[in-house]
Structures are given as structure tokens and as C-alpha cells.
Scaffold this active site. Structure first.
Site, PDB file in Angstrom:
ATOM      1  N   GLY A 186       4.507  -2.600 -12.820  1.00 21.41           N
ATOM      2  CA  GLY A 186       4.340  -3.089 -14.370  1.00 21.41           C
ATOM      3  C   GLY A 186       4.252  -1.627 -15.104  1.00 21.41           C
ATOM      4  O   GLY A 186       4.603  -0.578 -14.844  1.00 21.41           O
ATOM      5  N   GLY A 203       5.987  -1.772  -6.548  1.00 18.21           N
ATOM      6  CA  GLY A 203       4.709  -2.422  -6.774  1.00 18.21           C
ATOM      7  C   GLY A 203       4.336  -3.126  -5.395  1.00 18.21           C
ATOM      8  O   GLY A 203       4.620  -3.212  -4.298  1.00 18.21           O
ATOM      9  N   MET A 204       3.653  -4.149  -5.851  1.00 19.88           N
ATOM     10  CA  MET A 204       3.284  -5.415  -5.104  1.00 19.88           C
ATOM     11  C   MET A 204       4.559  -6.064  -4.300  1.00 19.88           C
ATOM     12  O   MET A 204       4.443  -6.773  -3.350  1.00 19.88           O
ATOM     13  CB  MET A 204       2.459  -6.435  -5.674  1.00 19.88           C
ATOM     14  CG  MET A 204       1.111  -6.138  -6.358  1.00 19.88           C
ATOM     15  SD  MET A 204       0.122  -5.015  -5.251  1.00 19.88           S
ATOM     16  CE  MET A 204      -0.830  -6.626  -4.673  1.00 19.88           C
ATOM     17  N   ASN A 252      20.740  -5.846 -11.084  1.00 22.43           N
ATOM     18  CA  ASN A 252      19.539  -6.690 -11.891  1.00 22.43           C
ATOM     19  C   ASN A 252      19.331  -8.328 -11.774  1.00 22.43           C
ATOM     20  O   ASN A 252      20.408  -8.861 -11.386  1.00 22.43           O
ATOM     21  CB  ASN A 252      20.141  -6.656 -13.494  1.00 22.43           C
ATOM     22  CG  ASN A 252      18.868  -6.955 -14.313  1.00 22.43           C
ATOM     23  OD1 ASN A 252      18.557  -8.006 -14.188  1.00 22.43           O
ATOM     24  ND2 ASN A 252      18.714  -6.059 -15.158  1.00 22.43           N
ATOM     25  N   GLN A 280       9.366 -11.248  -7.781  1.00 19.56           N
ATOM     26  CA  GLN A 280       8.333 -10.464  -8.078  1.00 19.56           C
ATOM     27  C   GLN A 280       8.480  -9.330  -8.948  1.00 19.56           C
ATOM     28  O   GLN A 280       7.997  -8.336  -8.718  1.00 19.56           O
ATOM     29  CB  GLN A 280       7.441  -9.815  -6.851  1.00 19.56           C
ATOM     30  CG  GLN A 280       6.550 -11.095  -6.449  1.00 19.56           C
ATOM     31  CD  GLN A 280       5.334 -10.279  -5.245  1.00 19.56           C
ATOM     32  OE1 GLN A 280       5.662  -9.295  -4.435  1.00 19.56           O
ATOM     33  NE2 GLN A 280       4.403 -10.855  -5.267  1.00 19.56           N
ATOM     34  N   ALA A 334       7.599  -9.534 -14.595  1.00 17.83           N
ATOM     35  CA  ALA A 334       8.148 -10.444 -15.661  1.00 17.83           C
ATOM     36  C   ALA A 334       7.013 -10.654 -16.473  1.00 17.83           C
ATOM     37  O   ALA A 334       7.292 -10.914 -17.732  1.00 17.83           O
ATOM     38  CB  ALA A 334       8.480 -11.551 -15.068  1.00 17.83           C
ATOM     39  N   ILE A 379      13.537  -4.745 -16.713  1.00 23.09           N
ATOM     40  CA  ILE A 379      14.696  -3.814 -17.027  1.00 23.09           C
ATOM     41  C   ILE A 379      15.819  -5.054 -17.474  1.00 23.09           C
ATOM     42  O   ILE A 379      16.170  -5.869 -16.975  1.00 23.09           O
ATOM     43  CB  ILE A 379      15.362  -2.857 -16.036  1.00 23.09           C
ATOM     44  CG1 ILE A 379      14.169  -1.855 -15.650  1.00 23.09           C
ATOM     45  CG2 ILE A 379      16.544  -2.323 -16.491  1.00 23.09           C
ATOM     46  CD1 ILE A 379      14.714  -0.942 -14.552  1.00 23.09           C
ATOM     47  N   CYS A 428      -6.089  -6.860   5.255  1.00 24.64           N
ATOM     48  CA  CYS A 428      -5.989  -8.057   6.052  1.00 24.64           C
ATOM     49  C   CYS A 428      -6.372  -9.356   5.284  1.00 24.64           C
ATOM     50  O   CYS A 428      -6.602  -9.379   4.045  1.00 24.64           O
ATOM     51  CB  CYS A 428      -7.295  -8.176   7.215  1.00 24.64           C
ATOM     52  SG  CYS A 428      -7.194  -6.766   8.145  1.00 24.64           S
TER      53      CYS A 428
END
Length: 544
Positions: free
Chosen positions: A59, A179-180, A245, A266, A269, A276, A410
Site C-alpha cells: 500500500g 507486500g502481503m 492489470n 490481495q 484495494a 494502479i 507460524c
């Protein structure tokens, strides 16, 4: 977008940040030293997505308001005495305060905007105020390895629910690999899938390929489908990152009649300024974001609405579709996609049973920077949990080392975290580690402005009060963590232009081998367990 930093500020940021290693202290104790090392580790170029901008994840959230603020925080940490606390407010350090020796060394509050201000800033920094962000206060971030356990368990639960316990021979598609989201390709592959990840930023995919989280990057949908269809036919593992995209690729899959078995997203958003828009390269997007942020936001929201419409179309065609905690449904709903919430969220659909059993993410970081210390932590698992699936997880995780300081994340029960943390502190006390170990847990809660309580729909069930009217979690556990021994903790809200928001609380405790620390760890994690039981268990099972 914020006004660009001055050249002087940018010059400060040129030298890459890397956490100190070894047993030598630069602070007045390991509680403070751990906070300093984890802050620096979070912005290590090997860990953070955009370290030059202080952006940790995919983000736009920053670890500090700007580079001068970051260095002010960094310079404050070595000055903290035992019994003192540094307060950080929306990325800016406040004066160090006298508290008590058991109080957190650092308290972080980030972007807790008033209800009146949410929706007016639209994610733009106004008059020096920090933009609402997610993850910006989370100093225990260790890259995609932080997200891998949750993603793995989610895909695993989806496989049990829909596909007989395995994703072998199944096509899994997901937007977002930064990222995540960077953990998705590996998490799906570990469950047997042929995986297609979509990201408009090629650099994000390259990072995942380099780290071994994704096998290959392609620039053409036809090539991606050729590889994956062959893998599905042969029931082989495969992971492909497609430069494209998601708001264009997902509808195109529906148009072609290519039906994923499992579909999620993910992309960032919940922060339209990080999403983008269609038709723009990352460079073009950055230019538009700076020159005309309101136009950028409108294009981003239109694009993610188109993506959700594509997801809904594939759902009607038979795909299993779910939202992966990024607020895309709230954004699409606010943009006119009236049936957006026909797509369920991942917590209610797959992880609620785990949360009711007080299972969640636990991360341990070897502050020495020595891989031998991480190996020592790993060696505790078969001794402490001989019949647990945690042994299998450690074997999987060892094959993908985390970047930066050695870390192990974990998915485990709170009582298991208590046992492991105590054993780690004992190992430090016996001199088996070269330095102490930082350990952390986190809790988050998402909501949508237009559909209260929607993220997740499953809220606390031991209260007669309407769950959607409450926002006590995770603020209440954060207060409890502060009172019971956290070394540092953070409370933040990430708002998505008023349409959705996410509360998050994270805490860390440092195993330094001291007997008093053992008491603190047991008290802190036991209360963390009690709070989780209180939140999710039926009234007859809640404490007291």
C-alpha cells in the site's frame, strides 16, 4: 498524493537501512534495542516494498511521516531508560515520558482519524496530516514470510471445504503480488495448486521470483495459461506471475471462459492511491497520482469496480471466490457494484474456526541476525509439539528463509505461543542464543462504511449488543497488552477513502532471558489467549 519530499529529505534516505546484528547494544536495554532493530529491519531493502519511500507493504502506508521523522524516532530509541516510554503519533515521535519498568518502551498510535475527517481526505495528506494507512505501525513485518502462514492456512481450509482437502490439479488465480500478497503464489503451491498471480507492477513479481515464492514471470496471458493448463492436466505444482492489470485480466478470463477453481485478490484495494488503474504503467500511475490525485483516485476506483464485476461473473460461472481482507468489496460496493457482497470474506469463510480456537499469527525474530539462533528456535518445535502439525510447518518454512533478520512466522494457538515463548526465553537465559529474541502477535478487524460489520461478518458472539455497532476490537486487547507487559505495541486504523477501514493492533515482547521477563511473557500471552476466547467463544465458554 503527498507533496514530494525536499531534496534534503530525500538525501537522508539514500543510504539503505539495515538493522544491527550481534550482541552489542546501541540502546540502554534489550527492550529498547529490539524495537530499534525491528524498526530498521522493517525498512531494510530486502524486506520493504519501497524502502526509499518508507513504505513497507504494497500500500502507501509509511513507517514514519517522512525521513526526518524516521530518523528522529531512530535517535530517540537509544535515549529511552527503563521505566520510560516513547510515544509515536501518526508517524511523528512525541517526548519520552516517565512510566514504569513494566510499561511498553514504545507506544504507537497511527491514523486514528475522527469519523468526520474520514472520507474528506480521500487518502491525501492535507496540511501535514498523515494519510490513513495500514501496516505502517507494524515493526514486526518481515516481508511475505509474515503473510505466508495465514495464506497457507486459508488455502488449506478452502481445499478442505471445496476440493476434498487438496488443491492438486486446481487452478488458483489471485490479483496482487506485492507486500502481503507476495505470499500467495507459494501458499497456493504448497497446497498443490497451479497458481496464476496478477500484478501491474513487474518489480513486485520479480521480487517474488527472486525470493523463491513464485516460479516464473510472464508478460502474456496466453503464455501464462499455456503453462498452467499443462500443470493442471498433469496435476503438477506451478506458479506463474503475470504482468498485467487484474481489473483487465479477471474480466478477460470470464470473456474467454477460463474458469479458475479458486479466485481471490490481495491488490492494495483498500488504498486507491496504491492501486494502479487500467491502462497505466507504474510510472504513468505515479505521475498522475502526483499531478492529479483526485483523477487518479476516480480511475483507481473505477478499475477495482471492474475487477470485482469480473470476479462476480466468474463466480456465477462456478468459480469459488472470496475476498482476502483487502477491502476491495467495500470499495466496489461504494462505486456502484450492488452485489459485491455476494463474495464472502476469508475470515468468515475459512478462518473463523481457527480464531475460535485462538489460533493466529506468531512471529519470532532472532535479534542477533545469526541463522544459528533461528535454528535453535526451530529445534524447540519437535520437543514442545511432538504430535502437532507445527513440526511439518517448520520443515516447510525452513526452505524459504525470511529476508532481513532471521524470522520464523507460524500459525499457532495462543497456548502454544505461551509454551514456545517461555522455552525461547529459557534458551536465552542458558546462553544458547547469541542475543535475545523479539516475538509478536497481531489482531485486526475490518469494516465497510456501507455494509457495517462486513469484514469479517463473523464478530464476537458472546454479547447481546449488535456486533456491527461495536469497534472495541482490537483497541481493547491493545489496552490489555499495555497493562500486562508488552515491550512495545501499536494501534492503527487504515481507512480506504471513507468506504472501509481496518483497525489493527500488534504487540511485541522481548525474550531476554530474565526471570521477570518469563513472568511477563506468560502473563501477556495468557491474557492474549483470554481476550481471544472472550471475543469468539460462546458465552458459556468465555472466561469468568
Amino acid at each position: 498524493m503527498s507533496v514530494p519530499e525536499s531534496r534534503a529529505q530525500t538525501a537522508i534516505s539514500q543510504k539503505p537501512i539495515r538493522a544491527p546484528r550481534g550482541p552489542a547494544l546501541s540502546c540502554k536495554g534489550w527492550q529498547q534495542e529490539a524495537a530499534l532493530r525491528m524498526l530498521m529491519n522493517s525498512i531494510d531493502p530486502a524486506v520493504a516494498e519501497h524502502p526509499e519511500e518508507l513504505v513497507v507493504s504494497a500500500g502507501t502506508g509509511k513507517l514514519a511521516r517522512d525521513w526526518p521523522a524516521f530518523h528522529a524516532i531512530l535517535n530517540s530509541l537509544p535515549a529511552i531508560e527503563s521505566g520510560e516510554t516513547l510515544v509515536i503519533r501518526s508517524g511523528e515521535p512525541e517526548p519520552i515520558l516517565k512510566t514504569n519498568p513494566d510499561a511498553p518502551s514504545v507506544l504507537i498510535v497511527n491514523s486514528l482519524l475522527s469519523p468526520a475527517s474520514q472520507g474528506h481526505t480521500g487518502g491525501i495528506e492535507v496540511d501535514g496530516l498523515a494519510r490513513p494507512t495500514r501496516m505502517a505501525a507494524h515493526w514486526m513485518f518481515t516481508g511475505p514470510s509474515s503473510a505466508l502462514p495465514e495464506a497457507y492456512e486459508t488455502y488449506r481450509a478452502a481445499a478442505r471445504t471445496h476440493f476434498g482437502g487438496s488443491l492438486t490439479g486446481r487452478l488458483v488465480v489471485a490479483g496482487g503480488m506485492g507486500g502481503m500478497g507476495g505470499a500467495q503464489a507459494l501458499a497456493a503451491a504448497l497446497n498443490g495448486a497451479a497458481f496464476l498471480g496478477i500484478d501491474a507492477d513487474a518489480e513486485r513479481i520479480k521480487r517474488r521470483v527472486k525470493a523463491g515464492y513464485c516460479e516464473v514471470m510472464v508478460n502474456n496471458l496466453d503464455e501464462a495459461l499455456r503453462i498452467l493448463k499443462n500443470a493442471v492436466r498433469k496435476r503438477e505444482l506451478a506458479s506463474v506471475g503475470l504482468v498485467g492489470n487484474a481489473s483487465e485480466v479477471i474480466p478477460e478470463l470470464a470473456h474467454r471462459g477460463v474458469l479458475p477453481d479458486l479466485l481471490t485478490d490481495q491488490t492494495p484495494a483498500d488504498e486507491p492511491f496504491a492501486y494502479i488503474p487500467q491502462g497505466l504503467t507504474p510510472l504513468q500511475a505515479a505521475e498522475l497520482r502526483e499531478q492529479n490525485p483526485r483523477a487518479y483516485r476516480a480511475r483507481a476506483l473505477d478499475s477495482l469496480a471492474a475487477q470485482v464485476r469480473g470476479m462476480l461473473e466468474l463466480k456465477k460461472m462456478g468459480a469459488v471466490v472470496f475476498e482476502f481482507g483487502n477491502g476491495i468489496l467495500a470499495q466496489a460496493f461504494a462505486r456502484g457494484v450492488a452485489d459485491a457482497y455476494e463474495i464472502p470474506d476469508f475470515v468468515s469463510e475459512y478462518l473463523l474456526a481457527d480464531l475460535q480456537q485462538c489460533r493466529g499469527l506468531f512471529t519470532a525474530v532472532a535479534l542477533s541476525g545469526d541463522l544459528d539462533d533461528l535454528a535453535r528456535i526451530d529445534s524447540l518445535f519437535p520437543k514442545l509439539f511432538p504430535d502437532s502439525e507445527l513440526r511439518e510447518w517448520i520443515a516447510i518454512a525452513r526452505k524459504r528463509p525470511s529476508p532481513g533478520l532471521p524470522a520464523r512466522s507460524c500459525w499457532m494457538r495462543a497456548d502454544e505461543a505461551v509454551k514456545l515463548s517461555a522455552a525461547i526465553n529459557d534458551a536465552v537465559a542458558r546462553g544458547e542464543m547469541k542475543a535475545p529474541v523479539a516475538m509478536g502477535r497481531s489482531i485486526r478487524q475490518k469494516r465497510a462504511k456501507n455494509l457495517p460489520g462486513s469484514q469479517p461478518t463473523a464478530q464476537a458472539v458472546n454479547s447481546a449488543a449488535p456486533a456491527q455497532a461495536l469497534a472495541d476490537w482490537p483497541g481493547l486487547p491493545a489496552l490489555l497488552d499495555a497493562a500486562t507487559g508488552a515491550s512495545w505495541l501499536a494501534l492503527q486504523v487504515g481507512a480506504a477513502a471513507g468506504e472501509s477501514w481496518e483497525q489493527g493492533a500488534s504487540f511485541a515482547v522481548v525474550a531476554d532471558g530474565k526471570p521477570k521477563t518469563a513472568e511477563r511473557i506468560e502473563r501477556l500471552l495468557a491474557n492474549d489467549l483470554a481476550a481471544a476466547v472472550s471475543r469468539f467463544a460462546p458465552p458459556s465458554q468465555s472466561p469468568g
